[in-house]
Write a protein that holds these residues in place. Structure first.
Motif, PDB file in Angstrom:
ATOM      1  N   ILE A 166       7.002  22.045 -10.217  1.00 39.20           N
ATOM      2  CA  ILE A 166       6.799  22.314  -8.786  1.00 39.20           C
ATOM      3  C   ILE A 166       6.350  21.055  -8.036  1.00 39.20           C
ATOM      4  O   ILE A 166       6.712  20.843  -6.871  1.00 39.20           O
ATOM      5  CB  ILE A 166       5.797  23.487  -8.576  1.00 39.20           C
ATOM      6  N   ALA A 167       5.574  20.215  -8.723  1.00 41.46           N
ATOM      7  CA  ALA A 167       5.039  19.021  -8.055  1.00 41.46           C
ATOM      8  C   ALA A 167       6.160  18.085  -7.597  1.00 41.46           C
ATOM      9  O   ALA A 167       5.990  17.340  -6.636  1.00 41.46           O
ATOM     10  CB  ALA A 167       4.092  18.286  -8.998  1.00 41.46           C
ATOM     11  N   HIS A 168       7.270  18.140  -8.292  1.00 45.94           N
ATOM     12  CA  HIS A 168       8.356  17.198  -7.984  1.00 45.94           C
ATOM     13  C   HIS A 168       9.490  17.857  -7.208  1.00 45.94           C
ATOM     14  O   HIS A 168      10.556  17.270  -7.031  1.00 45.94           O
ATOM     15  CB  HIS A 168       8.883  16.576  -9.290  1.00 45.94           C
ATOM     16  N   ASP A 169       9.273  19.076  -6.769  1.00 46.34           N
ATOM     17  CA  ASP A 169      10.338  19.812  -6.089  1.00 46.34           C
ATOM     18  C   ASP A 169      10.597  19.244  -4.676  1.00 46.34           C
ATOM     19  O   ASP A 169       9.657  19.037  -3.909  1.00 46.34           O
ATOM     20  CB  ASP A 169       9.930  21.288  -5.979  1.00 46.34           C
ATOM     21  N   PRO A 170      11.873  19.027  -4.329  1.00 41.04           N
ATOM     22  CA  PRO A 170      12.196  18.461  -3.010  1.00 41.04           C
ATOM     23  C   PRO A 170      11.720  19.340  -1.846  1.00 41.04           C
ATOM     24  O   PRO A 170      11.286  18.818  -0.820  1.00 41.04           O
ATOM     25  CB  PRO A 170      13.730  18.383  -3.020  1.00 41.04           C
ATOM     26  N   GLU A 171      11.782  20.665  -2.017  1.00 44.52           N
ATOM     27  CA  GLU A 171      11.334  21.544  -0.924  1.00 44.52           C
ATOM     28  C   GLU A 171       9.832  21.426  -0.702  1.00 44.52           C
ATOM     29  O   GLU A 171       9.347  21.513   0.421  1.00 44.52           O
ATOM     30  CB  GLU A 171      11.668  23.006  -1.247  1.00 44.52           C
ATOM     31  N   GLU A 175       0.842  -1.221   0.000  1.00 51.45           N
ATOM     32  CA  GLU A 175       0.000   0.000   0.000  1.00 51.45           C
ATOM     33  C   GLU A 175       0.875   1.268   0.000  1.00 51.45           C
ATOM     34  O   GLU A 175       0.826   2.093   0.927  1.00 51.45           O
ATOM     35  CB  GLU A 175      -0.977  -0.028   1.187  1.00 51.45           C
ATOM     36  N   PRO A 176       1.668   1.411  -1.064  1.00 50.76           N
ATOM     37  CA  PRO A 176       2.706   2.457  -1.082  1.00 50.76           C
ATOM     38  C   PRO A 176       2.207   3.827  -1.553  1.00 50.76           C
ATOM     39  O   PRO A 176       2.694   4.361  -2.558  1.00 50.76           O
ATOM     40  CB  PRO A 176       3.727   1.884  -2.074  1.00 50.76           C
ATOM     41  N   TRP A 177       1.239   4.383  -0.847  1.00 48.92           N
ATOM     42  CA  TRP A 177       0.704   5.683  -1.271  1.00 48.92           C
ATOM     43  C   TRP A 177       0.395   6.549  -0.062  1.00 48.92           C
ATOM     44  O   TRP A 177       0.196   6.064   1.056  1.00 48.92           O
ATOM     45  CB  TRP A 177      -0.554   5.500  -2.115  1.00 48.92           C
ATOM     46  N   LYS A 178       0.386   7.851  -0.315  1.00 50.03           N
ATOM     47  CA  LYS A 178       0.032   8.836   0.719  1.00 50.03           C
ATOM     48  C   LYS A 178      -0.814   9.916   0.060  1.00 50.03           C
ATOM     49  O   LYS A 178      -0.624  10.221  -1.128  1.00 50.03           O
ATOM     50  CB  LYS A 178       1.301   9.504   1.279  1.00 50.03           C
ATOM     51  N   PHE A 179      -1.700  10.496   0.855  1.00 50.14           N
ATOM     52  CA  PHE A 179      -2.531  11.601   0.364  1.00 50.14           C
ATOM     53  C   PHE A 179      -2.275  12.842   1.211  1.00 50.14           C
ATOM     54  O   PHE A 179      -2.096  12.753   2.424  1.00 50.14           O
ATOM     55  CB  PHE A 179      -4.027  11.267   0.479  1.00 50.14           C
ATOM     56  N   ARG A 180      -2.316  13.993   0.564  1.00 50.83           N
ATOM     57  CA  ARG A 180      -2.293  15.269   1.283  1.00 50.83           C
ATOM     58  C   ARG A 180      -3.460  16.079   0.728  1.00 50.83           C
ATOM     59  O   ARG A 180      -3.497  16.374  -0.478  1.00 50.83           O
ATOM     60  CB  ARG A 180      -0.968  16.019   1.040  1.00 50.83           C
ATOM     61  N   VAL A 181      -4.419  16.397   1.585  1.00 48.82           N
ATOM     62  CA  VAL A 181      -5.633  17.086   1.126  1.00 48.82           C
ATOM     63  C   VAL A 181      -5.570  18.558   1.512  1.00 48.82           C
ATOM     64  O   VAL A 181      -5.264  18.881   2.665  1.00 48.82           O
ATOM     65  CB  VAL A 181      -6.897  16.441   1.744  1.00 48.82           C
ATOM     66  N   SER A 222       4.954   6.097  -2.136  1.00 47.79           N
ATOM     67  CA  SER A 222       5.954   6.028  -1.077  1.00 47.79           C
ATOM     68  C   SER A 222       6.614   4.655  -1.131  1.00 47.79           C
ATOM     69  O   SER A 222       6.166   3.703  -0.465  1.00 47.79           O
ATOM     70  CB  SER A 222       5.274   6.260   0.277  1.00 47.79           C
ATOM     71  N   PRO A 223       7.674   4.547  -1.942  1.00 49.98           N
ATOM     72  CA  PRO A 223       8.303   3.235  -2.134  1.00 49.98           C
ATOM     73  C   PRO A 223       8.806   2.644  -0.810  1.00 49.98           C
ATOM     74  O   PRO A 223       9.420   3.336  -0.010  1.00 49.98           O
ATOM     75  CB  PRO A 223       9.465   3.535  -3.090  1.00 49.98           C
ATOM     76  N   THR A 224       8.497   1.369  -0.601  1.00 46.73           N
ATOM     77  CA  THR A 224       8.822   0.732   0.679  1.00 46.73           C
ATOM     78  C   THR A 224      10.138  -0.022   0.647  1.00 46.73           C
ATOM     79  O   THR A 224      10.620  -0.468   1.688  1.00 46.73           O
ATOM     80  CB  THR A 224       7.715  -0.281   1.029  1.00 46.73           C
ATOM     81  N   GLY A 225      10.682  -0.225  -0.563  1.00 48.83           N
ATOM     82  CA  GLY A 225      11.899  -1.023  -0.683  1.00 48.83           C
ATOM     83  C   GLY A 225      11.600  -2.518  -0.762  1.00 48.83           C
ATOM     84  O   GLY A 225      12.489  -3.318  -1.008  1.00 48.83           O
ATOM     85  N   TYR A 276       7.362  20.435   2.675  1.00 45.43           N
ATOM     86  CA  TYR A 276       6.159  21.161   3.094  1.00 45.43           C
ATOM     87  C   TYR A 276       4.971  20.199   3.209  1.00 45.43           C
ATOM     88  O   TYR A 276       4.114  20.344   4.073  1.00 45.43           O
ATOM     89  CB  TYR A 276       5.869  22.276   2.085  1.00 45.43           C
ATOM     90  N   LEU A 277       4.951  19.232   2.310  1.00 47.23           N
ATOM     91  CA  LEU A 277       3.845  18.273   2.277  1.00 47.23           C
ATOM     92  C   LEU A 277       4.010  17.158   3.308  1.00 47.23           C
ATOM     93  O   LEU A 277       3.201  16.232   3.364  1.00 47.23           O
ATOM     94  CB  LEU A 277       3.732  17.657   0.874  1.00 47.23           C
ATOM     95  N   LYS A 278       5.080  17.252   4.088  1.00 45.34           N
ATOM     96  CA  LYS A 278       5.392  16.215   5.080  1.00 45.34           C
ATOM     97  C   LYS A 278       5.539  14.847   4.405  1.00 45.34           C
ATOM     98  O   LYS A 278       5.009  13.827   4.871  1.00 45.34           O
ATOM     99  CB  LYS A 278       4.354  16.161   6.200  1.00 45.34           C
ATOM    100  N   LEU A 279       6.243  14.871   3.281  1.00 40.33           N
ATOM    101  CA  LEU A 279       6.565  13.626   2.586  1.00 40.33           C
ATOM    102  C   LEU A 279       8.027  13.300   2.859  1.00 40.33           C
ATOM    103  O   LEU A 279       8.814  14.188   3.223  1.00 40.33           O
ATOM    104  CB  LEU A 279       6.339  13.777   1.079  1.00 40.33           C
TER     105      LEU A 279
END
Ligand SMILES: Cc1cc2nc3c(=O)[nH]c(=O)nc-3n(C[C@H](O)[C@H](O)[C@H](O)COP(=O)(O)O)c2cc1C
Length: 188
Positions: free
Chosen positions: A140-145, A43-49, A101-104, A149-152
């Motif tokens: 912007i969607a792929h920016d590390p900063e 279940e390698p996913w996360k949501f930010r609403v 969110s890759p788990t390895g 901010y998105l707590k990823l």
């Protein structure tokens, strides 16, 4: 709705009204979306609403990041780009940012694909409820900063920013696909 009809009728629609989409509706969509296939049940996913003023703050953060990346553009072009990014999140009442969110535990591509299946589930579930959606990305969607901010986590990958709202009008958007036949080789 018949599944084939639902899949074929889903269109990317950016023009939505400001009318709120209740939290419960969004929660229901996410609860449907997670019924996606995923190898080893990682279940390698996360949501930010994002809703309400959080969208304004997101736009400000995106503009702050973009400001650092406009070297080489004219002052006017730079300003235009920054303002576009700042206003981006205000285009819909709800934004769902979906990340893999890759788990390895699986090859990374498998985890990204699983999150991609979540994306399609989300888009289809929303379509079925009469909501309009569009998935957007851009640099912007792929920016590390932005990830911070998105707590990823650093290794998380943003799949897309899904804009969700009620359509402003009824749309009849013409769309087409190359027939699958042209991309298929059968081995019998
Ligand atoms: C991962 C992903 C990223 C996308 N990024 C953008 C984007 O940045 N801007 C945009 O206008 N559409 C974006 N789209 C939507 C596509 O443009 C759209 O799906 C395509 O034009 C086909 O139209 P349809 O969705 O109506 O079938 C994205 C779609 C996906 C799956």
């Amino acid at each position: 709705m018949d599944i084939a009809k639902l899949i074929k009728s889903r269109r990317s629609i950016g023009a939505v009204s400001e009318k709120d989409v209740p939290d419960e509706v969004i929660q229901e969509l996410l609860d449907i979306a997670v019924w996606a296939p995923n190898h080893r049940k990682t279940e390698p996913w996360k949501f930010r609403v994002f809703k309400g003023d959080a969208r304004v703050k997101l736009g400000e953060e995106m503009a702050r990041i973009t400001k650092k990346k406009v070297a080489g553009l004219s002052e006017e072009e730079a300003q235009k780009k920054i303002e576009k990014v700042r206003k981006g999140p205000l285009r819909a009442p709800v934004l769902v940012i979906l990340a893999a969110s890759p788990t390895g535990k699986n090859p990374e591509i498998e985890e990204v694909v699983a999150a991609g299946c979540v994306l399609q589930n989300l888009l289809l579930a929303a379509t079925e409820k009469g909501l309009a959606t569009i998935c957007r990305t851009g640099d912007i969607a792929h920016d590390p900063e932005l990830k911070q901010y998105l707590k990823l986590e650093e290794h998380d990958k943003v799949i897309g920013i899904v804009y969700i709202g009620y359509p402003k009008q009824e749309y009849n958007i013409k769309a087409q696909r190359v027939p699958a036949e042209e991309k298929t080789i059968w081995f019998k």
